[in-house]
Each structure stands twice: as C-alpha cells, then as structure tokens.
Design an enzyme around this catalytic site. Structure first.
Site, PDB file in Angstrom:
ATOM      1  N   ASN A 270       0.820  -1.207   0.000  1.00 55.37           N
ATOM      2  CA  ASN A 270       0.000   0.000   0.000  1.00 55.37           C
ATOM      3  C   ASN A 270       0.855   1.258   0.000  1.00 55.37           C
ATOM      4  OD1 ASN A 270      -2.646  -0.977  -0.100  1.00 55.37           O
ATOM      5  ND2 ASN A 270      -2.693  -1.381   2.091  1.00 55.37           N
ATOM      6  N   ASP A 279      -5.945  -2.884  -3.229  1.00 59.49           N
ATOM      7  CA  ASP A 279      -7.248  -3.481  -3.527  1.00 59.49           C
ATOM      8  C   ASP A 279      -7.129  -4.527  -4.626  1.00 59.49           C
ATOM      9  OD1 ASP A 279      -8.388  -1.862  -1.625  1.00 59.49           O
ATOM     10  OD2 ASP A 279      -9.193  -0.398  -3.068  1.00 59.49           O
ATOM     11  N   THR A 293     -10.879 -24.412  -4.134  1.00 59.16           N
ATOM     12  CA  THR A 293     -11.759 -25.462  -3.604  1.00 59.16           C
ATOM     13  C   THR A 293     -11.170 -26.158  -2.385  1.00 59.16           C
ATOM     14  OG1 THR A 293     -10.910 -27.253  -5.031  1.00 59.16           O
ATOM     15  CG2 THR A 293     -12.682 -25.861  -5.926  1.00 59.16           C
ATOM     16  N   GLU A 303      -6.188  -7.533   5.413  1.00 62.75           N
ATOM     17  CA  GLU A 303      -5.544  -8.462   4.485  1.00 62.75           C
ATOM     18  C   GLU A 303      -5.648  -9.907   4.951  1.00 62.75           C
ATOM     19  OE1 GLU A 303      -2.166  -6.932   7.185  1.00 62.75           O
ATOM     20  OE2 GLU A 303      -4.108  -6.281   6.428  1.00 62.75           O
ATOM     21  N   ARG A 325      -0.479 -22.091  -0.781  1.00 62.70           N
ATOM     22  CA  ARG A 325       0.528 -21.047  -0.544  1.00 62.70           C
ATOM     23  C   ARG A 325       1.548 -21.030  -1.676  1.00 62.70           C
ATOM     24  NH1 ARG A 325       5.357 -21.234   0.011  1.00 62.70           N
ATOM     25  NH2 ARG A 325       5.292 -23.518   0.175  1.00 62.70           N
ATOM     26  N   ARG A 336      -0.769  -2.805 -13.440  1.00 64.23           N
ATOM     27  CA  ARG A 336      -0.929  -2.196 -14.753  1.00 64.23           C
ATOM     28  C   ARG A 336      -1.473  -0.771 -14.642  1.00 64.23           C
ATOM     29  NH1 ARG A 336      -0.328  -6.106 -18.509  1.00 64.23           N
ATOM     30  NH2 ARG A 336      -0.564  -8.246 -17.813  1.00 64.23           N
TER      31      ARG A 336
END
Length: 405
Positions: A270, A279, A293, A303, A325, A336
C-alpha cells in the site's frame, strides 16, 4: 351531485358487485407486493428495484383499468405498447446504473425520470390531454403481431434486447440480480397476454394479476437478496464477510480445521504502490482462494482471510494449504497502468509528470491453522489458536504454513 356523477358511481358499484371475489383478491396482490418492494427498497438502499416496482404497479393499474374495468381498445393498445417498451428499457438502464439508494438526490432524479416516462404515456394515451392522443391505432408498430400475441414487434424486440443485456456481468453487482430482473420481464410479458381474453373478464383478470404478482415477487426477491448480500458479502473481494463467518461458526461440529491466511508485507504494498494496488492484490488473492476449492473462504478484514475445512485431518489440511501457498507465490502479480507517486517534498513541485509503467511483484501469504483439541473446544478457540500459528509463520520468515501447537 349531478346526474352524470351519479351514473358513474352506479356503474362503478355495479362493476364491484359483478366482479368475482377471487378475482378481487388477486387484483390486490401486485400492488401489495409492489408497496412492500418500495418500503424494503427504501430501507435497504435498493432504489433501482423500488422504482421498477412503482413502474410495474402503475402499468398494472392502467392495464387493468383500460382492459377490464373500463374497456377502451385504443388506449389499451397504447398501454400494452408502452408497457412492452418502457419496462424493458428502464430495467436495462437501471441495471447498469450504480445503486445510489432512494432517499437522496440520485433517487429523486431517477424518480423524476420514471414520472416523466409515465406522464408521456398518459399524454399519448389521452388520459391527460384527450386532444393530444395519437390516432394511429392501425399502425403496425402499435398493434400486436397476431390476435393471440398482443405484444407489438417493437415490444418483443425490447424484451429480447433487455434480457440479452441483463446477462452482462457487472463487477460488484449481485450475480442473481440479472436473473431476478430477467424473470420479472418474462412475467410482465406473460401478463400482457391477457389482451386476447378481455371478452372473458375473470380469465383476463386472472392472467394479468397473477403474472404481475409474479413479476412483483421477482422484484421483492431481488431486494431481499440485495440486502442479504450487503450484510454477508464483502464488496471488494465478493467473498463471504466476517458476519457470514460468524454464522458458519454456529453450525460447526465434528472434525474441522480453521486456517487464517495473511498477505505478507501488505502495508508495504500500500505504501509503495498505493491503496488502489492494495485493492487489486486483495482481489487477486481472493480469486485464487475462490478457485482453490480447499474449503469455505471468508474475508475476515484487512488483508486476512479465513478458511474452514470440514471433515478433514489436520495433517491433510496442512498439505492442501501449503500447496495453495505455493500456488500463490508462483503467480506473479502484474500492476498495470499505475501512476508513479512523486516524492512529497514540502514546497517543491514535481519536475516531471508521473509516468505510467507496468510492473510485476511477487505476492506471498503466511498461513496458520488449528483444529479442535482438548482446551480448544469452540470455533473461537480454534480461530485464536490459528492466529497464534500465523504469528509464528510471520516470525519464522513469512511465506510459510504453521500448525498450532
């Protein structure tokens, strides 16, 4: 009271006496449900659906009045045409407008738009200014295609276009809203099929009022689902929220594992790249978790994410979570079209405008997990134990999985 007024009241009372009690009961339902939609829509900031309910109620009233209570073939054709055009078009428009609630300036502007639409209908049908009523009843675009299909071609095109448009998925919008709105439109057009049966008022009225009641129920379900989603679904990640997690805790029993997943160095992301990138990272992790799943995924806040896996051994759960992980760590995250932040120097101006660039960063997570054991009896105890295991994973260097001791 003059003779004309007395004759009108007498005719009205005669209509009531000759109306089937069952039909009278059916007639009230669309309006009752629409009122409920407006009230709940106002309470739960579902202004778009509330205004559609107003539109539906008004058109139901006009169709019933012009087709059953006071038959007027010309104005009924106009009413069918207007309903088949306005309702699909406004439904599509409201679907793509951002929800802004009802009791504010945005709701007022949208309410005025609906009122203007209705006034335009009153105008062309002659209900407001009889001399301004259109006189092209025989035009092909106003009439139904055939006797048993009273909906004009333009109305059918509006329905097809609206249903197709509603299939477009909007980010942060309930995936069920388009289904409810599509079903509502189909029910409305089923209601317009009462037109060929106007010579048999009980049957025509039953078709109209049942179909419009179903349409109103679709709007009611949309409001209820929207309120539920607001309470239990996280808007940013579209994962079940902390409140949904608490509800899941109530039903937990038997053998289960609770894991806490925390994004490593999230504050640094951040600070360095901005909260918009933060975000994006949260959505990136949420998308990976949703497709894994492994278990039921929740966003606990910030977070942190929580995973609940039922009917599984602790060791097996640790293997699955470690594989998850590793999958996250192996997927580079691309930033981007971000604007580089200029250095904040007091009194100084940036020497050059921010430059757009593309950058890839590695995002990793740390995971702590626990299961019910002696002294760790409740889901809250298991969650606390998993949090301690997560703290150890952070201390040991991050990007690790640790099991509660």
């Amino acid at each position: 009271m003059d003779g004309t007024a007395k004759r009108m009241i007498h005719i009205g009372l005669a209509d009531v006496r000759h109306t089937s009690p069952k039909l009278m009961a059916l007639e009230f339902w669309p309006y009752i449900i629409c009122v409920a939609v407006v009230i709940l829509g106002g309470l739960f900031a579902q202004g778009r659906v509330a205004l559609l309910a107003v539109l539906l109620a008004v058109f139901t009233l006009l169709l019933a009045w012009l087709g059953i209570h006071r038959p007027d073939p010309f104005r009924l054709d106009v009413a069918v045409f207007a309903a088949s055009i306005y309702i699909p078009v406004l439904t599509s428009l409201f679907y793509f407008l951002r929800e802004r609630g009802l009791w504010n300036s945005f709701g007022a502007i949208r309410s005025i738009a609906v009122i203007l639409v209705l006034f335009f209908f009153f105008l062309i049908s002659g209900l407001v200014m009889p001399n301004a009523a259109v006189t092209f009843r025989q035009e092909i675009w106003l009439r139904g295609l055939v006797s048993w299909l009273p909906v004009p071609l333009m109305g059918l095109m509006a329905l097809a276009g609206a249903v197709a448009t509603l299939q477009i998925r909007r980010p942060s919008e309930s995936p069920h809203l388009k289904q409810f709105l599509s079903a509502m439109l189909v029910a409305v057009f089923a209601g317009l099929m009462f037109r060929p049966f106007i010579s048999r008022p009980p049957l025509a009225g039953a078709i109209l009022f049942i179909a419009m009641s179903v349409a109103a129920l679709c709007l009611l379900m949309a409001v209820i689902e929207g309120a539920w989603r607001h309470a239990f679904i996280d808007e940013l990640t579209e994962l079940p929220s902390r409140r949904a997690l608490r509800h899941h805790f109530v039903s937990l029993n038997g053998e289960y594992v609770i894991a806490i997943i925390d994004i490593d160095h999230f504050k640094a992301i951040n600070d360095q790249h901005g909260h918009a990138t933060g975000d994006q990272v949260l959505r990136f992790i949420a998308s990976t978790l949703r497709t894994s799943t492994v278990g039921r995924i929740y966003r606990q806040g910030g977070e942190e994410f929580v995973v609940i896996i039922e009917n599984i051994k602790l060791a097996r759960a640790a293997e699955l979570l470690d594989a998850l992980r590793a999958t996250i760590a192996a997927r580079p995250f691309g930033i981007r079209d971000l604007q580089a932040r200029p250095a904040r120097i007091s009194g100084a101006k940036p020497s050059a405008p921010p430059q757009r660039h593309v950058e890839a960063i590695n995002v990793t997570v740390s995971i702590g997990l626990a299961h019910a054991a002696p002294g760790v009896d409740t889901p809250d105890d298991v969650l606390a134990a998993a949090d301690k295991a997560l703290y150890r994973a952070k201390q040991d260097g991050r990007n690790l999985v640790r099991i509660a001791r």
